[in-house]
Each structure stands twice: as C-alpha cells, then as structure tokens.
Design an enzyme around this catalytic site. Structure first.
Site: not given
Ligand SMILES: NC(=O)c1ccc[n+]([C@@H]2O[C@H](COP(=O)([O-])OP(=O)(O)OC[C@H]3O[C@@H](n4cnc5c(N)ncnc54)[C@H](O)[C@@H]3O)[C@@H](O)[C@H]2O)c1
Length: 428
Positions: A92, A267
C-alpha cells in the site's frame, strides 16, 4: 478445515504463509514470477524466512485438494480456487504526491473476487486508513464475484506488525490484532490467527477499529521521531550533544526512548499520509501528523548540510571532495531499499558538489540502480580513501569497520545513527 491462500508474498506475506503452513494447507500466490521461482527453489531474497525453515514447509503439489499441511507457491489463479480463507498482503504505497495508491489492493481484490465462493472469508493485512476494507475492497469483491457481502462471503482485517530484519520479534511472537465483518466472523478469524500466533491475539470490535489501530501505531512512531529530530536541530544550534540529553532525560520512568534519524521505508514514513488523506476527505486538516512528516522528510537535506559544515570547519575543499556513504537500505541488517532516505542525503551532498561512493553489503546493486539510478557497491573499493565517511545505516558490518583505513588525512566522520560516536567528528 481452513484452506488458506495468501495473496502477495513479500516481507509480510511470506513469513505469514510459512507460519500458517505449519498447521494448514496454504497456497502462496504472487504475480511476480521471479519471486515464485526463488521461493519454489527454497530461497527468500528478503531474508525474512531462513532457507531451512522455508524448505521445511514447501510442498511440490497444491496441498489444498488433499488438505495436507504445507506451502505451495504459485502465480496461477486456478491454484487458489479451492481456498476458503484468503489473506491479502499486497503493498500500500503512496504516489509522488504522497497520496495513497490502492492499485495493488484493487488488483488483489479482483483476483480473489474471481475465485470467491459462498462461505469464504477474505482478510486484509495491508496497512490502510480506516474504511479501506469495507469501502474500497469489498465492493470490488462483490462486483467481480457477484456475491453479497456478509450474506454470501465475509471479511476481516488483521494488521501486520513485523519489523523487517528483526529476528527476535518474528510474526508468531507478536500479539496480533484481528477483526471480522460480523461478531461471529471476528471470532472465526481470531481463532485462525490464535492457532498459529503464540503471542496471542486481540479481537477488535470492528474492522475499522483494527484498521485505525495499525495506522496510528506507525503515525505515533513517526511523530515521536520527528520530535527528537527537531530536538537534534535545536541542540545542534545550541552546541549541546543531543544523545547525551536524551540519555539524561531517559532516566525518567516515563520518558520515551526515541532517537533522531532518517525515517524511510514504506511503513512509518508512508502510513501517516494514509490517515491524513482520510481526515482531509472528511474536512479535517491534520496538523501534528503532517508536521511530523514534513520534519522527518527534511532530515536527509539536514544531514548533508551538517556533513558539509563539518568539512568546511576542518578546511576541506568541498567542491569535488570524495564521500563514502556507508549503507543505502532504509534500515539496518535488512536488504529493503524502498523509500530509503539515504538517497536524499546523497542527492543533497551531490548538490553541494561532492562525489559520493555508496557501499552497502546488504543492498542489491541492481535494485538500487533500478529504483534510484544510483551506483551501489557490495564491497569497498580497494585502497580508496575519502574526504568524508558518513555512517548512514547501522548494519552490523559497519560497527567494527576500520574507519581509519578509509580516511584521507583530516577527513570527517559523520554518524547518522549515533552508533560509532567515539570515532565520529559529529553525529545527528
Ligand atoms: N514490510 C513491513 O515491515 C511491513 C510491516 C507491517 C505492515 N506492512 C504492510 O504490509 C503490506 C505488504 O508489505 P510488504 O512489505 O510485504 O510488501 P512487499 O512489496 O514486500 O510484498 C508485496 C508482494 O505482493 C506482490 N503483489 C503485488 N500486487 C499483487 C497482486 N495484485 N496479486 C498478488 N501479489 C501481488 C508483490 O509482487 C510482492 O511480492 C503493506 O500494506 C505494508 O504497509 C509491511
């Protein structure tokens, strides 16, 4: 029996899919073919799940039809057709105007909508502003599936609290907030998470409460860091050591232990914009939240100005001077370069006419080049010496690095993280 599909296998989705796979049949779905290939080969380039642990749950065939436990990674829609519990963990981000970009959430909802069946539950984990699940995602699920919300299918929201690179606070060891679209579904969602999260769960009364809780956790951190960043600027003018002040104040039982620094990543530096956007849509202009963002976003430029000031004080000719930047990732001991504020420091240093070499043993040079058009080295350039060395990220490798061997005579050492204070000329 819950048959789980995790949509989006990044920093959040993979550790969760791995954990669920110890008790349930799980399909890990991602649109990125390269990511699926590496995971199938038992490797996680985000380094969140150790190869051995990942390999211990990986299975070669879709486990959902057999109900056997294990994780099967796929980018094929047909593989998630038989799931009955969907967990969405897609990014996001914000756009270049810092407005929430919900495109990945819409796309993932379309994907789930295509395979949604009566009785299914869809849980969102992505960080959002209150209302996104019910106002933005559910309508997509309803439209694509033709099913009716809270009659045919149900939803939940359970925010993720992992901290990339942190091997102690792993997903199962962090208490998890859960919620559901009806009280009964809340209980059901909570039971699923409770079955794998050893730290336990907190069932929030509604989806909106759970959404709001997550976004304020990160906004609170952002504002607290902005406060100490402002203190660092003030104490610098007053020629007082900020860290010494924080150490002294920190002896009071209720003083919060925040340190000054760059707020990068996707984040803490992004989520407050989600909350601000929702408030603005409803006619409220947030003051503290956006002031915190402005202050933290100014820190890259500030660090560069401090480095240059130190160099001038030491009589170093700034124009064309060589600087070594230690670290480019957004935080220590982690390969994640998304929204790193080190690039702001580098851009500002270059603007002053300095030549910056970047060294980071954790970052992927290809990714840094792709994201920022910057050259990054995984090794130090042998024999090279610099007019200034800036410790930008506290990677463990840098804590013991031989700084003397990298310095030209009289060079400046600047410590952004306050971890090599005794060797540095100055720190944030
Ligand atoms: N990384 C963190 O520390 C963290 C911690 C808490 C919350 N979050 C939240 O969690 C969510 C994900 O973050 P993240 O760090 O894992 O992101 P990321 O970019 O590491 O991973 C997201 C994955 O989703 C895949 N993706 C994108 N669009 C897609 C779709 N339409 N269908 C299927 N797969 C798809 C991407 O290829 C990627 O592998 C975000 O909202 C983030 O704010 C992240």
């Amino acid at each position: 029996m819950k048959k789980i599909a995790v949509i989006g296998l990044g920093y959040v989705g993979l550790p969760l899919a791995r954990l669920f796979a110890t008790k349930y049949p799980v399909i890990g779905f991602d649109i990125n073919q390269k990511r699926i290939d590496e995971l199938r080969s038992g490797k996680d380039s985000t380094l969140e799940v150790e190869d051995e642990i990942l390999q211990s749950v990986l299975v070669k065939e879709n486990p959902i039809s057999t109900s056997a436990t294990g994780l099967y990674c796929s980018n094929q829609l047909a593989d998630i057709e038989e799931a009955n519990f969907y967990v969405v963990t897609v990014p996001t981000p914000v756009d270049k105007h810092n407005r929430p970009d919900l495109t990945p959430l819409y796309k993932a909802s379309e994907t789930v909508g295509k395979v949604l069946k009566k009785g299914d539950i869809v849980v969102y984990e992505s960080t959002v502003y209150p209302g996104v699940t019910e106002e933005e995602c559910i309508p997509v699920l309803e439209k694509v599936s033709g099913l009716k919300f809270n009659v045919d299918f149900f939803a939940g929201y359970s925010p993720e609290r992992i901290n990339p690179g942190d091997k102690e606070h792993t997903v199962e060891k962090i208490l998890k907030v859960t919620s559901g679209s009806t009280p009964e579904i809340g209980q059901e969602v909570d039971e699923v998470y409770k079955s794998v999260i050893s730290a336990g769960t907190h069932l929030a009364p509604t989806i909106r409460v759970a959404e709001a809780a997550k976004v304020i956790e990160n906004s609170q951190r952002d504002i607290n860091i902005a406060f100490v960043n402002e203190l660092a600027k003030i104490f610098n003018i007053l020629d007082i050591d900020t860290h010494a002040v924080l150490e002294a104040a920190g002896t009071k039982w209720n003083f919060l232990p925040f340190k000054p620094g760059l707020v990068g990543g996707h984040c803490i530096g992004v989520d407050p914009y989600y909350l601000a956007q929702k408030a603005q849509e409803h006619g409220y202009h947030p003051e503290i939240i956006l002031a915190g963002r402005r202050l933290n976003d100014s820190m890259g430029e500030y660090v560069a100005s401090q480095v240059v000031k130190c160099m001038i004080k030491k009589g170093i000719n700034v124009s064309g001077a060589e600087v070594l930047m230690l670290g480019v990732t957004f935080k220590e001991n982690c390969p994640d370069v998304r929204n790193t504020k080190i690039v702001d420091v580098i851009a500002a240093l270059e603007d002053y006419g300095l030549k910056v070499t970047t060294y980071d043993p954790w970052a992927s040079p290809a990714e840094v080049d792709h994201e920022y058009g910057l050259a990054c080295h995984n090794r130090l350039i042998e024999g090279a010496k610099y007019d200034a060395v800036v410790l930008g990220v506290a990677h463990k490798e840098f804590l013991t690095i031989d700084l003397e061997s990298l310095k030209k005579d009289n060079a400046v050492i600047y410590d952004v993280k306050g971890v090599i204070a005794e060797k540095a000329d100055s720190r944030l």
